[in-house]
Design a protein around this motif. Structure first.
Motif, PDB file in Angstrom:
ATOM      1  N   GLY A 201      -1.699  -8.742  -1.961  1.00  0.00           N
ATOM      2  CA  GLY A 201      -0.625  -8.476  -2.758  1.00  0.00           C
ATOM      3  C   GLY A 201       0.278  -9.266  -2.813  1.00  0.00           C
ATOM      4  N   GLY A 253       2.337  -6.101  -6.965  1.00  0.00           N
ATOM      5  CA  GLY A 253       1.554  -6.399  -5.753  1.00  0.00           C
ATOM      6  C   GLY A 253       1.604  -5.243  -4.917  1.00  0.00           C
ATOM      7  N   ASN A 257      -2.055  -3.893  -3.512  1.00  0.00           N
ATOM      8  CA  ASN A 257      -2.375  -3.602  -2.058  1.00  0.00           C
ATOM      9  C   ASN A 257      -2.980  -2.194  -1.810  1.00  0.00           C
ATOM     10  OD1 ASN A 257      -1.952  -6.307  -0.988  1.00  0.00           O
ATOM     11  ND2 ASN A 257       0.210  -6.026  -0.716  1.00  0.00           N
TER      12      ASN A 257
END
Length: 274
Positions: A201, A253, A257
């Motif tokens: 990410g 991001g 993740n």
């Protein structure tokens, strides 16, 4: 998920806009304690294509005003601007921490003092990281100009300038990846992800941000007319929108993740059952 994240990104953009100029004062003051403040304005050129032109001019003018301040007054400026900037900027960081909890489906379990301390630590760490990056960027042109003499080669015309520019962008990308990894690692409450789960990410957010920032800057400069629509406030609207895009990419991001980690954990459970 997208609704709350977008709202939090907007809140982060508001706080970041308020903190921008105090943060610049803090950055110049800290940087000036160890390095030549005149080099700061030169390093701004790395960001020229990543920030809307009107916004870049405002930031550049403010930086030029600050670097003209005598060095003897930097310590007093440091105390005043650090207090203001850390309060305002940490509010934006706290908004990002809350958004990370949303992305990871976590509930805030840290007490008030631990949460405030984490926000302050992350804010100050970001400022120090920028100072370190700027110091390294000052050394990069010197290094590239010395290499031809050390290696006894004649570089092609313009190759040194291109190498310096690419090295500056690469350094920025590396520092951003490291900053995002730390943020994704310690940001969510009660969540201690492994480094290999936060790296994808962080890398994705960095490159998406570089593309989004450059694209938004081009859009504002060549397509949208913020000055015609908002008048004198056009530059500040552009700054706030730039911060909104940046915060949204950071949260994107984090969600990336979170999905990867959830998939990995589900896959591990399936294997253990089999």
């Amino acid at each position: 998920m997208a609704g709350p994240t977008t709202l939090v990104a907007a809140g982060c953009a508001f706080y970041a806009t308020l903190a921008l100029f105090p943060a610049i004062s803090t950055l110049i003051s800290i940087y000036g304690l160890a390095f030549d403040v005149q080099s700061v304005s030169t390093q701004l050129e790395t960001l020229r294509n990543l920030i809307p032109p009107a916004a870049f001019e405002i930031i550049q003018d403010r930086v030029n005003e600050l670097v003209s301040v005598p060095h003897s007054s930097l310590t007093l400026n440091l105390v005043i601007s650090t207090t203001i900037a850390l309060w305002s900027a940490s509010a934006g960081v706290k908004s990002i921490l809350s958004a990370l909890n949303i992305a990871y489906g976590a509930t805030e379990s840290r007490n008030f003092f631990a949460f405030q301390a984490l926000a302050m630590t992350l804010t100050l760490s970001a400022i120090l990281e920028i100072c370190l990056g700027m110091a390294i960027m000052v050394a990069i042109p010197i290094l590239f100009r010395l290499l031809p003499f050390i290696l006894r080669i004649e570089p092609p015309p313009g190759s040194i300038e291109l190498s310096v520019r690419l090295a500056g962008i690469s350094l920025m990308a590396v520092l951003m990846i490291l900053a995002y990894m730390i943020l994704y690692r310690v940001g969510p409450s009660g969540h201690h992800a492994k480094w290999r789960w936060v790296a994808p990410g962080a890398i994705a957010a960095t490159f998406i941000w570089l593309l989004a920032a450059a694209g938004f800057s081009y859009y504002v400069a060549n397509i949208a007319s913020y000055g015609s629509t908002y008048g004198p406030l056009g530059a500040f609207v552009a700054i706030m929108m730039w911060f909104f895009v940046s915060a949204w990419v950071v949260l994107l991001g984090a969600e990336f993740n979170a999905e990867l980690e959830a998939h990995a954990q589900n896959k591990k459970r399936v294997v253990m059952r089999v």
